[in-house]
Design a protein around this motif. Structure first.
Motif, PDB file in Angstrom:
ATOM      1  N   GLY A 149       0.886  -1.167  -0.042  1.00 34.40           N
ATOM      2  CA  GLY A 149      -0.229   0.000  -0.058  1.00 34.40           C
ATOM      3  C   GLY A 149       0.838   1.287  -0.025  1.00 34.40           C
ATOM      4  O   GLY A 149       0.342   2.304  -0.607  1.00 34.40           O
ATOM      5  N   ILE A 150       2.040   1.194   0.371  1.00 34.41           N
ATOM      6  CA  ILE A 150       2.831   2.452   0.728  1.00 34.41           C
ATOM      7  C   ILE A 150       4.043   2.335  -0.315  1.00 34.41           C
ATOM      8  O   ILE A 150       4.252   3.053  -1.110  1.00 34.41           O
ATOM      9  CB  ILE A 150       3.233   2.802   2.062  1.00 34.41           C
ATOM     10  CG1 ILE A 150       2.162   2.874   3.020  1.00 34.41           C
ATOM     11  CG2 ILE A 150       4.154   4.055   1.960  1.00 34.41           C
ATOM     12  CD1 ILE A 150       2.253   3.121   4.150  1.00 34.41           C
ATOM     13  N   ILE A 151       4.946   1.309   0.051  1.00 33.28           N
ATOM     14  CA  ILE A 151       6.260   1.178  -0.713  1.00 33.28           C
ATOM     15  C   ILE A 151       6.135   0.799  -2.075  1.00 33.28           C
ATOM     16  O   ILE A 151       6.611   1.582  -3.243  1.00 33.28           O
ATOM     17  CB  ILE A 151       7.147   0.227  -0.002  1.00 33.28           C
ATOM     18  CG1 ILE A 151       7.517   0.741   1.314  1.00 33.28           C
ATOM     19  CG2 ILE A 151       8.224  -0.134  -0.759  1.00 33.28           C
ATOM     20  CD1 ILE A 151       8.658  -0.151   2.038  1.00 33.28           C
ATOM     21  N   LEU A 152       5.493  -0.091  -2.357  1.00 39.74           N
ATOM     22  CA  LEU A 152       4.963  -0.478  -3.921  1.00 39.74           C
ATOM     23  C   LEU A 152       4.265   0.540  -4.580  1.00 39.74           C
ATOM     24  O   LEU A 152       4.411   0.915  -5.992  1.00 39.74           O
ATOM     25  CB  LEU A 152       4.304  -2.000  -4.012  1.00 39.74           C
ATOM     26  CG  LEU A 152       4.104  -2.163  -5.396  1.00 39.74           C
ATOM     27  CD1 LEU A 152       5.120  -2.412  -6.262  1.00 39.74           C
ATOM     28  CD2 LEU A 152       3.236  -3.449  -5.261  1.00 39.74           C
ATOM     29  N   GLU A 153       3.355   1.174  -4.016  1.00 38.17           N
ATOM     30  CA  GLU A 153       2.604   2.032  -4.378  1.00 38.17           C
ATOM     31  C   GLU A 153       3.458   3.309  -5.095  1.00 38.17           C
ATOM     32  O   GLU A 153       3.348   3.908  -6.161  1.00 38.17           O
ATOM     33  CB  GLU A 153       1.399   2.536  -3.442  1.00 38.17           C
ATOM     34  CG  GLU A 153       0.630   3.768  -4.132  1.00 38.17           C
ATOM     35  CD  GLU A 153      -0.181   3.491  -4.981  1.00 38.17           C
ATOM     36  OE1 GLU A 153      -0.638   4.442  -5.829  1.00 38.17           O
ATOM     37  OE2 GLU A 153      -0.480   2.454  -5.419  1.00 38.17           O
TER      38      GLU A 153
ATOM     39  N   ILE B 242       6.916 -14.078  -2.769  1.00 39.25           N
ATOM     40  CA  ILE B 242       5.445 -13.824  -2.323  1.00 39.25           C
ATOM     41  C   ILE B 242       5.044 -12.236  -2.621  1.00 39.25           C
ATOM     42  O   ILE B 242       4.141 -12.018  -3.219  1.00 39.25           O
ATOM     43  CB  ILE B 242       5.461 -13.977  -0.864  1.00 39.25           C
ATOM     44  CG1 ILE B 242       5.226 -15.628  -0.998  1.00 39.25           C
ATOM     45  CG2 ILE B 242       4.288 -13.210  -0.298  1.00 39.25           C
ATOM     46  CD1 ILE B 242       5.306 -16.038   0.760  1.00 39.25           C
ATOM     47  N   GLY B 243       6.376 -11.487  -2.499  1.00 41.29           N
ATOM     48  CA  GLY B 243       6.165 -10.044  -2.589  1.00 41.29           C
ATOM     49  C   GLY B 243       5.982  -9.787  -3.877  1.00 41.29           C
ATOM     50  O   GLY B 243       5.133  -8.621  -4.289  1.00 41.29           O
ATOM     51  N   ILE B 244       6.452 -10.383  -4.940  1.00 48.25           N
ATOM     52  CA  ILE B 244       6.372 -10.045  -6.353  1.00 48.25           C
ATOM     53  C   ILE B 244       4.744 -10.460  -6.769  1.00 48.25           C
ATOM     54  O   ILE B 244       4.269  -9.844  -7.584  1.00 48.25           O
ATOM     55  CB  ILE B 244       7.290 -10.969  -7.222  1.00 48.25           C
ATOM     56  CG1 ILE B 244       8.729 -10.191  -7.047  1.00 48.25           C
ATOM     57  CG2 ILE B 244       6.896 -10.741  -8.658  1.00 48.25           C
ATOM     58  CD1 ILE B 244       9.944 -10.941  -7.770  1.00 48.25           C
TER      59      ILE B 244
ATOM     60  N   ALA C 121       7.955  -3.774 -13.653  1.00 48.45           N
ATOM     61  CA  ALA C 121       8.896  -4.841 -13.311  1.00 48.45           C
ATOM     62  C   ALA C 121       9.823  -4.310 -12.105  1.00 48.45           C
ATOM     63  O   ALA C 121      10.201  -5.362 -11.297  1.00 48.45           O
ATOM     64  CB  ALA C 121       9.835  -5.266 -14.626  1.00 48.45           C
ATOM     65  N   THR C 122      10.465  -3.243 -12.262  1.00 47.03           N
ATOM     66  CA  THR C 122      11.420  -2.485 -11.552  1.00 47.03           C
ATOM     67  C   THR C 122      10.800  -2.365  -9.984  1.00 47.03           C
ATOM     68  O   THR C 122      11.112  -2.748  -9.020  1.00 47.03           O
ATOM     69  CB  THR C 122      11.874  -1.316 -12.081  1.00 47.03           C
ATOM     70  OG1 THR C 122      12.570  -1.369 -13.282  1.00 47.03           O
ATOM     71  CG2 THR C 122      13.021  -0.704 -10.822  1.00 47.03           C
ATOM     72  N   SER C 123       9.700  -1.999  -9.888  1.00 42.20           N
ATOM     73  CA  SER C 123       8.845  -1.781  -8.812  1.00 42.20           C
ATOM     74  C   SER C 123       8.514  -3.128  -7.972  1.00 42.20           C
ATOM     75  O   SER C 123       8.862  -3.227  -6.668  1.00 42.20           O
ATOM     76  CB  SER C 123       7.334  -1.254  -9.029  1.00 42.20           C
ATOM     77  OG  SER C 123       7.653   0.173  -9.653  1.00 42.20           O
TER      78      SER C 123
END
Length: 274
Positions: free
Chosen positions: A152-156, A191-193, A165-167
């Protein structure tokens, strides 16, 4: 003539790592401070639930602090209002089993050959002494607060500055890194991907929390109820599971890709109608 400085949106890769380092330091300090407060107020008498209370308070403070940082720069809201459809929940489960089958027959086989650190085993065993506390920590706190922070914060924020892909790779790497051990970290990276992909395709933090809960629930049930004979068994390669996992992965990937297109078309129609 004055130069106009255009501030880039989101957060840089270096900024994301700095944020996690700061978060870890703040979390460490808060554990000490909250522990002192709890001891001073006499709440340690209700142990072992003090640890759960401490974890809840610290997670809330950490999330509040990080959100406040970004709200100082921009109008920031967590994407929790996008309610997933039943079909999205079902394909999230498909994605989960795809990961389990593929990981356990590829990277998982290599990781299992490396001895698990003693402190990891001790920490997990200590947590499982009280099943209720373990369930709340693993299946409630972790899915909710980790998804808020890492998706919700870092990936966003990363997705506002970089490509998908980079994100996904950066946020997944950070997510794996904060588990502080190779066995959990390698699994958490993939899992994060996967959860990150679901988040970017659906804009639904709730769906990510559900996926995370389902995964952690399986881990919790395995830790609680599998016999020692099963847990000590040497993992073996299964070509059937691997192929089945790849089929499930392709199906889930295509579904969420198509779902993203459908959502864009729905938004365009709603704008046209208004």
């Amino acid at each position: 003539m004055e130069e106009v400085v255009i501030q880039k949106k989101g957060i840089s890769i270096i900024g994301a790592f700095i944020l996690i380092i700061l978060m870890t330091l703040v979390q460490f300090v808060l554990y000490i401070l909250v522990g002192i407060i709890i001891e001073y107020t006499g709440l340690e008498q209700v142990a072992p639930y003090v640890g759960m209370l401490k974890e809840l308070i610290i997670n809330i403070l950490i999330v509040y602090w990080i959100i406040k940082i970004f709200r100082c720069k921009e109008e920031f809201k967590l994407k929790v209002r996008n309610k997933p459809r039943v079909k999205e929940y079902l394909f999230a489960i498909v994605f989960l089993f795809a990961h389990l089958f593929i990981f356990s027959n590829t990277v998982g086989l290599l990781i299992d050959k490396i001895q698990v650190s003693e402190w990891v085993i001790e920490a997990f065993d200590e947590m499982l002494v009280n099943p209720f506390i373990a369930f709340v920590s693993i299946c409630v706190f972790a899915p909710v607060f980790e998804e808020i922070i890492f998706r919700g914060i870092i990936l966003e924020q990363l997705s506002k500055r970089y490509g998908m892909a980079t994100s996904l790779i950066v946020s997944g790497f950070i997510f794996g890194l904060i588990h502080f051990n190779l066995h959990q970290g390698a699994n958490a990276f993939f899992i994060g991907i996967i959860i990150g992909f679901i988040y970017l395709k659906t804009n639904s933090l709730l769906l990510c929390m559900f996926w995370h809960f389902a995964n952690n629930f399986l881990v919790f049930m395995s830790a609680m109820y599998l016999s020692s004979n099963v847990s000590d068994a040497v993992p073996s390669f299964s070509i059937v599971q691997l192929i089945f996992g790849i089929i499930l992965l392709i199906a889930a990937y295509r579904f969420f890709n198509n779902r993203a297109v459908e959502m864009e078309e729905e938004q365009e129609l709603s704008l046209t109608d208004s």
